[in-house]
Design a protein around this motif. Sequence first.
Motif, PDB file in Angstrom:
ATOM      1  N   ARG A   1     -26.284  26.830 -43.401  1.00 19.78           N
ATOM      2  CA  ARG A   1     -26.913  28.117 -43.763  1.00 19.78           C
ATOM      3  C   ARG A   1     -27.823  27.913 -44.898  1.00 19.78           C
ATOM      4  N   HIS A   2     -29.089  27.872 -44.239  1.00 26.85           N
ATOM      5  CA  HIS A   2     -30.291  27.239 -45.356  1.00 26.85           C
ATOM      6  C   HIS A   2     -30.558  28.131 -46.438  1.00 26.85           C
ATOM      7  N   GLY A   3     -30.854  27.542 -47.652  1.00 30.39           N
ATOM      8  CA  GLY A   3     -31.443  28.344 -48.841  1.00 30.39           C
ATOM      9  C   GLY A   3     -32.722  28.849 -48.453  1.00 30.39           C
TER      10      GLY A   3
ATOM     11  N   VAL B   1     -36.910  24.870 -34.675  1.00 25.95           N
ATOM     12  CA  VAL B   1     -36.812  24.401 -35.900  1.00 25.95           C
ATOM     13  C   VAL B   1     -36.009  24.999 -36.971  1.00 25.95           C
ATOM     14  N   HIS B   2     -35.722  24.646 -37.943  1.00 30.14           N
ATOM     15  CA  HIS B   2     -34.680  25.013 -39.248  1.00 30.14           C
ATOM     16  C   HIS B   2     -35.121  26.387 -39.553  1.00 30.14           C
ATOM     17  N   THR B   3     -34.138  27.382 -39.574  1.00 24.74           N
ATOM     18  CA  THR B   3     -34.729  28.471 -39.846  1.00 24.74           C
ATOM     19  C   THR B   3     -33.613  29.251 -40.713  1.00 24.74           C
TER      20      THR B   3
ATOM     21  N   SER C   1     -28.441  21.359 -32.387  1.00 31.54           N
ATOM     22  CA  SER C   1     -27.822  22.189 -33.046  1.00 31.54           C
ATOM     23  C   SER C   1     -27.658  21.995 -34.425  1.00 31.54           C
ATOM     24  N   CYS C   2     -27.798  23.260 -35.379  1.00 31.08           N
ATOM     25  CA  CYS C   2     -27.756  22.901 -36.678  1.00 31.08           C
ATOM     26  C   CYS C   2     -26.774  24.239 -37.270  1.00 31.08           C
ATOM     27  N   THR C   3     -25.631  23.845 -38.004  1.00 32.80           N
ATOM     28  CA  THR C   3     -25.023  25.103 -38.319  1.00 32.80           C
ATOM     29  C   THR C   3     -25.017  25.437 -40.025  1.00 32.80           C
TER      30      THR C   3
HETATM   31 ZN   LIG Z   1     -31.075  23.978 -39.822  1.00 31.04          ZN
END
Ligand SMILES: [Zn+2]
Length: 459
Positions: A158-160, A125-127, A154-156
């Motif tokens: 940088r989540h708020g 999951v997106h974290t 893959s997800c690069t």
């Molecule tokens: Zn993500």
Amino acid sequence: MPHPHAVAGMVSRLNDPHYARWASQVRATGGCRQPIHLRGRVDHIDPATGELLHRYSTRAEPGGVLRVPCKTRRASRCPACAEVYRADTYQLIRAGLAGGKGVPETVTGHPCLFVTLTAPSFGVVHTRREKNGKVLPCHARRDSGTCPHGRVMSCTARHGTEETRLGEPLCPDCYDYAGSVLFNALSPELWRRFTLALRRRLAKTAGLTVRELREQVTVSFAKVAEYQRRGVVHFHAVIRLDGPDGPTASPPSWATADALEDAVRHAASAVAVTVPAVKGEPARVLRWGAQLDVRPITMGGELTDQAVAGYIAKYATKAAECVGTLDRRISPLDDLDALPLREHARRLITECFRLGALDGLADLRLTQWAHMLGFRGHFSTKSRRYSTTFGQIREERAEHMRAEAVSTGRLPLFDEDTVLVITEWEYAGQGYSLGDALLAAALTGVPLAGVALADPGGR
Ligand SMILES: [Zn+2]
Ligand SMILES: [Zn+2]
Ligand SMILES: [Zn+2]
């Protein structure tokens, strides 16, 4: 500008000869957003003669009802009542750490840990990840390739902190929704097995049987469930070792914080719950996640009693709403697409309905608890000897309010032992009309958003 009906309602309430009494009732509910209306009376009778000494009846109250707070623990339903619940939880947890409310101060010398038990992974999951104050990429994998559904795993970014994507799967079609809701449904059983395994391990360490252990040590705990954004529950728990009589007695010298930590780590990795195979669903073995946090609670140290009490009390007033589900029951007959649900929550709810309809899983009552994403346990629980009880804390407050009612002449001052008190109450609805809600908000300073409007009641 409020609706014309609301304005008309406000005007008529303000012109009502009983307005002052209504306003004082509203103030007495402490800003409750959805007060319960009660109809009834309290009679004080002389048991020797049968003489009616005093009668309080709601007949003289505005609308013939008394308005009392709803007492929900959920901040999403009533912020004012949830605040009372939060404060009570804080006191209760704090007393078990620092003493007070009948718990001796010597309890501070007992081994005590703050433990977080997590759920395992049910898919990526997106974290938001942070290290040394820097936000790290979410899930950067150079060679992860694509999943069978053609999505890049893959997800690069940088989540708020407030991004709605947080907690959502990189590929919803790969995500194990069944595992997620089954874990929620069985987490209370997993917790129960954890507490048993913990006692067994402690006994073994000391060379005792579990029965012999009970004569030397009481394991006291208080825990709270917290929903993660991905829709599974975590448990945060205070676990303390006492002597055989609870917090008033010292544990034996062998029962140290180290022995407790060893038992916690052992029990967390040892316990499992098996879900039997049912039509179309394989058998599963559910365990706690590998992430286990165990920290000592100390007065004035890194993790203080106030911090822990504040943390547990905060989560005690929340439910699953942060995941984007609803704060009320949902039926399989509801049109899920028409409800304000987050897509991830919608899929978890759909999975609850699907599994809930299977014969072999009926006991888990997944359909009834779909809005909670399968979890039907209590949000905050504690062992009998942890500290004081909610009942005791409420009793103190009720006593205070009774004293106030006597001093303002609403209740007579009689000796409880010599007067017979007979009360008769019936439910007569809940909530406010829109006009009343606006006035109540102005009177109590509690904002109006999401106010529950009047239920005509009288059913
Ligand atoms: Zn993500
Ligand atoms: Zn309330
Ligand atoms: Zn996929």
